[in-house]
Design a protein around this motif. Structure first.
Motif, PDB file in Angstrom:
ATOM      1  N   GLY A  68     -18.370  84.276  65.047  1.00  0.00           N
ATOM      2  CA  GLY A  68     -17.916  84.444  63.661  1.00  0.00           C
ATOM      3  C   GLY A  68     -18.264  85.815  63.107  1.00  0.00           C
ATOM      4  N   LEU A  69     -19.466  86.290  63.408  1.00  0.00           N
ATOM      5  CA  LEU A  69     -19.860  87.625  62.950  1.00  0.00           C
ATOM      6  C   LEU A  69     -18.959  88.685  63.574  1.00  0.00           C
ATOM      7  CD1 LEU A  69     -23.766  87.360  63.159  1.00  0.00           C
ATOM      8  CD2 LEU A  69     -22.304  87.060  61.139  1.00  0.00           C
ATOM      9  N   HIS A  70     -18.703  88.554  64.851  1.00  0.00           N
ATOM     10  CA  HIS A  70     -17.839  89.492  65.576  1.00  0.00           C
ATOM     11  C   HIS A  70     -16.445  89.551  64.944  1.00  0.00           C
ATOM     12  CE1 HIS A  70     -16.024  91.495  69.063  1.00  0.00           C
ATOM     13  NE2 HIS A  70     -15.128  90.537  69.099  1.00  0.00           N
ATOM     14  N   TRP A  71     -15.917  88.389  64.623  1.00  0.00           N
ATOM     15  CA  TRP A  71     -14.563  88.329  64.061  1.00  0.00           C
ATOM     16  C   TRP A  71     -14.499  88.798  62.612  1.00  0.00           C
ATOM     17  CZ3 TRP A  71     -14.325  82.665  66.009  1.00  0.00           C
ATOM     18  CH2 TRP A  71     -14.013  82.642  67.373  1.00  0.00           C
ATOM     19  N   ASN A  72     -15.529  88.523  61.840  1.00  0.00           N
ATOM     20  CA  ASN A  72     -15.427  88.678  60.385  1.00  0.00           C
ATOM     21  C   ASN A  72     -16.139  89.882  59.800  1.00  0.00           C
ATOM     22  OD1 ASN A  72     -13.852  86.296  59.806  1.00  0.00           O
ATOM     23  ND2 ASN A  72     -15.648  85.123  60.419  1.00  0.00           N
ATOM     24  N   ILE A  73     -16.867  90.647  60.609  1.00  0.00           N
ATOM     25  CA  ILE A  73     -17.616  91.782  60.077  1.00  0.00           C
ATOM     26  C   ILE A  73     -16.655  92.798  59.456  1.00  0.00           C
ATOM     27  CG2 ILE A  73     -17.685  93.140  62.230  1.00  0.00           C
ATOM     28  CD1 ILE A  73     -20.580  92.692  59.740  1.00  0.00           C
ATOM     29  N   PHE A 113     -29.491  78.090  60.800  1.00  0.00           N
ATOM     30  CA  PHE A 113     -28.565  78.185  59.685  1.00  0.00           C
ATOM     31  C   PHE A 113     -27.176  78.450  60.267  1.00  0.00           C
ATOM     32  CE2 PHE A 113     -26.226  80.667  56.529  1.00  0.00           C
ATOM     33  CZ  PHE A 113     -26.305  79.808  55.434  1.00  0.00           C
ATOM     34  N   VAL A 114     -26.188  77.754  59.794  1.00  0.00           N
ATOM     35  CA  VAL A 114     -24.821  77.960  60.253  1.00  0.00           C
ATOM     36  C   VAL A 114     -24.166  78.975  59.325  1.00  0.00           C
ATOM     37  CG1 VAL A 114     -22.564  76.894  60.651  1.00  0.00           C
ATOM     38  CG2 VAL A 114     -24.662  75.648  61.230  1.00  0.00           C
ATOM     39  N   GLY A 115     -23.801  80.122  59.895  1.00  0.00           N
ATOM     40  CA  GLY A 115     -23.155  81.164  59.104  1.00  0.00           C
ATOM     41  C   GLY A 115     -21.680  80.862  58.924  1.00  0.00           C
ATOM     42  N   ARG A 116     -21.225  80.952  57.690  1.00  0.00           N
ATOM     43  CA  ARG A 116     -19.816  80.704  57.411  1.00  0.00           C
ATOM     44  C   ARG A 116     -19.249  81.920  56.678  1.00  0.00           C
ATOM     45  NH1 ARG A 116     -16.957  75.968  56.956  1.00  0.00           N
ATOM     46  NH2 ARG A 116     -18.888  74.776  57.021  1.00  0.00           N
ATOM     47  N   ASP A 117     -18.225  82.511  57.254  1.00  0.00           N
ATOM     48  CA  ASP A 117     -17.528  83.640  56.630  1.00  0.00           C
ATOM     49  C   ASP A 117     -18.460  84.804  56.284  1.00  0.00           C
ATOM     50  OD1 ASP A 117     -15.166  82.111  56.760  1.00  0.00           O
ATOM     51  OD2 ASP A 117     -15.560  81.219  54.799  1.00  0.00           O
ATOM     52  N   VAL A 118     -19.398  85.101  57.173  1.00  0.00           N
ATOM     53  CA  VAL A 118     -20.312  86.218  56.948  1.00  0.00           C
ATOM     54  C   VAL A 118     -19.594  87.503  57.362  1.00  0.00           C
ATOM     55  CG1 VAL A 118     -22.539  87.245  57.549  1.00  0.00           C
ATOM     56  CG2 VAL A 118     -22.323  84.749  57.367  1.00  0.00           C
ATOM     57  N   SER A 119     -19.404  88.401  56.404  1.00  0.00           N
ATOM     58  CA  SER A 119     -18.725  89.663  56.710  1.00  0.00           C
ATOM     59  C   SER A 119     -19.563  90.878  56.336  1.00  0.00           C
ATOM     60  CB  SER A 119     -17.372  89.721  56.000  1.00  0.00           C
ATOM     61  OG  SER A 119     -17.551  89.634  54.594  1.00  0.00           O
TER      62      SER A 119
END
Length: 159
Positions: A36-41, A92-98
């Motif tokens: 998610g971090l890779h995709w949304n940063i 902690f589950v990260g959601r939409d972390v950019s």
């Protein structure tokens, strides 16, 4: 004392398999957080962080396989459902972390929890004379401590 096929106390190997399954579940959540971090940063550090997160999730994917194979070697069955992963998750589950700092803080938080789980396993593996699991945990801990140092340095914080 009853031993398993690799000569370890069967009961201790069963306990280790259970602990390794907790680690496996948490690594799966960590892996998905990294994806998610890779995709949304976003932002000015995108290029550097995008590559770093890919490096971390590829490494996590290898570790996930090693953990599952160690569970099998000990005579256990690796968890393999999202339901089991969530039930055993301590991260902690990260959601939409950019945001870059939020992303790095999520990694630091995740590594802190993974290291706690790994140190429990390391202690149990030593008591069980399980050098295979012990060695794997030592390698994981050493690598993750270095990653933690680098992440904290990036955040310009002391360890």
């Amino acid at each position: 004392m009853k031993t398993n096929s690799i000569g370890l106390d069967s009961k201790k190997a069963e306990v280790l398999s259970a602990e390794l399954n907790i680690l496996l579940a948490n690594f799966q959540v960590y892996y998905q957080n990294l994806r998610g971090l890779h995709w949304n940063i976003k932002g000015k550090r995108f290029f550097d962080l995008h590559l770093k997160f890919e490096e971390l999730y590829n490494d996590s994917q290898l570790k996930i396989d090693l953990i599952a194979e160690r569970i099998l070697t000990l005579g256990g069955t690796p968890l393999h459902t999202f339901e089991d992963y969530i039930k055993n998750n301590k991260l902690f589950v990260g959601r939409d972390v950019s945001n870059d700092e939020n992303a790095i803080n999520l990694i630091v938080s995740s590594l802190t929890q993974l290291l706690k789980i790994e140190r429990v396993i390391l202690k149990q593996a030593g008591e069980a004379l399980d050098e295979g699991t012990n060695s794997m945990m030592s390698d994981f801990i050493k690598e993750q401590e270095k990653t933690m140092w680098m992440m904290k340095a990036w955040l310009e914080e002391g360890i």
